[in-house]
Design an enzyme around this catalytic site. Structure first.
Site, PDB file in Angstrom:
ATOM      1  N   LYS A   1      -9.507   2.060  -1.739  1.00  0.00           N
ATOM      2  CA  LYS A   1      -9.712   1.403  -0.441  1.00  0.00           C
ATOM      3  C   LYS A   1     -11.048   1.805   0.195  1.00  0.00           C
ATOM      4  CE  LYS A   1      -7.041   0.724   3.872  1.00  0.00           C
ATOM      5  NZ  LYS A   1      -5.797   1.132   4.576  1.00  0.00           N
TER       6      LYS A   1
ATOM      7  N   GLU B   1       0.863  -1.193   0.000  1.00  0.00           N
ATOM      8  CA  GLU B   1       0.000   0.000   0.000  1.00  0.00           C
ATOM      9  C   GLU B   1       0.902   1.246   0.000  1.00  0.00           C
ATOM     10  OE1 GLU B   1      -2.010   0.146   3.790  1.00  0.00           O
ATOM     11  OE2 GLU B   1      -3.466   1.635   3.150  1.00  0.00           O
TER      12      GLU B   1
ATOM     13  N   CYS C   1      -5.023  -3.481   2.685  1.00  0.00           N
ATOM     14  CA  CYS C   1      -4.711  -3.494   4.109  1.00  0.00           C
ATOM     15  C   CYS C   1      -5.923  -3.721   5.008  1.00  0.00           C
ATOM     16  CB  CYS C   1      -3.931  -2.232   4.482  1.00  0.00           C
ATOM     17  SG  CYS C   1      -2.923  -2.479   5.968  1.00  0.00           S
TER      18      CYS C   1
HETATM   19  C1  ACM Z   1      -3.833  -0.096   7.217  1.00  0.00           C
HETATM   20  O1  ACM Z   1      -4.961  -0.222   6.726  1.00  0.00           O
HETATM   21  N1  ACM Z   1      -2.872   0.536   6.580  1.00  0.00           N
HETATM   22  C2  ACM Z   1      -3.547  -0.672   8.530  1.00  0.00           C
END
Ligand code: ACM
Length: 263
Positions: A109, A38, A142
């Site tokens: 995301k 990420e 993530c």
């Molecule tokens: C995250 O979502 N970077 C922990």
């Protein structure tokens, strides 16, 4: 097929140098699908809206997508990489997919973690699956791991492999992804970063490494160290993910009682 991750440590804000280092590392690998972390080329701990806006890039015109698209074409490989995406007034924490014929798509995301909520807009792209010829991949980022709906939705849409760019700081995800794979009978590739960031007087963040590749049976095919850069490639038979039979009486998806779940 050969799949892998590059567990990487970017230098905060130094996109060009990070790109040069990552691309040098992957410029002669034998791999079909590679996942990077990420926010892999910018770093993670932003201190202001201006900072994240300055480092974010349009997709697919931005430098990061273009450089990875070029190497993907040269090497005939699919690459998933996390980046800060700028689209008008919005900044998204995104992952792009590039391949032998260039840019294929972006996922933004859905579930922002901690201070990401100060700097990014929540994703507005559907959970999608891309068909790469004989396999299908789904993208998640993530903290999406903590919502089992994400992996389930991607698996129900046909994903054989979950590609999971990450910047993990808490310890739970690597073990949890074993369950995500087992409960959906899919592969996962979690590409985390390593190193520490302590910017703008904020509490230091230590990224936990432990990138991993997990099989549909919940076996960890490889797990990286907690603190070293590492490029790992393993051979998998992605078609294993198509077999949802648990035993002669139980089919993982066929036995779902979706009308009884009530949500
Ligand atoms: C995250 O979502 N970077 C922990």
């Amino acid at each position: 097929m050969k799949v892998g991750y590059f567990q990487f440590e970017p230098t905060f804000g130094n996109v060009t140098d990070n790109l040069d280092a990552a691309i040098a590392k992957i410029s002669s690998i034998d791999c079909d699908l590679l996942v990077l972390p990420e926010l892999a080329m910018t770093g993670y701990q932003f201190t202001s809206q201006e900072e994240v806006r300055r480092l974010a890039e349009p997709v697919p015109e931005g430098l990061t997508t273009q450089r990875f698209a070029r190497i993907a074409e040269e090497q005939s490989i699919y690459i998933v990489i996390g980046l800060a995406e700028r689209d008008g007034h919005h900044i998204y924490n995104s992952a792009v997919l590039v391949g032998p014929h260039g840019f294929l798509g972006v996922y933004r995301k859905l579930h922002l973690f901690f201070e990401e909520t100060l700097f990014f807009s929540p994703g507005n792209t559907e959970l999608s699956v891309w068909n790469l010829g004989n396999i299908k991949i789904g993208l998640m980022i993530c903290f999406d791991w903590i919502y089992p709906e994400v992996a389930r939705t991607l698996a129900l849409k046909g994903a054989d492999i979950l590609c999971h760019p990450s910047n993990l700081v808490l310890p739970h995800c690597p073990d949890a992804m074993v369950t995500r794979c087992l409960e959906n009978r899919v592969f996962s590739i979690t590409a985390n970063r390593v190193g520490k960031e302590a910017r703008g007087g904020k509490q230091a963040l230590t990224f936990i490494g432990n990138s991993e590749i997990v099989s549909p049976g919940g076996h960890i095919l490889h797990r990286a160290s907690p603190d070293q850069q590492e490029l790992t490639i393993v051979d998998i038979n992605a078609e294993e993910a198509r077999n949802k039979a648990i035993n002669p009486y139980n089919d993982l998806f066929g036995d779902r009682r979706s009308t009884m779940y009530g949500w």
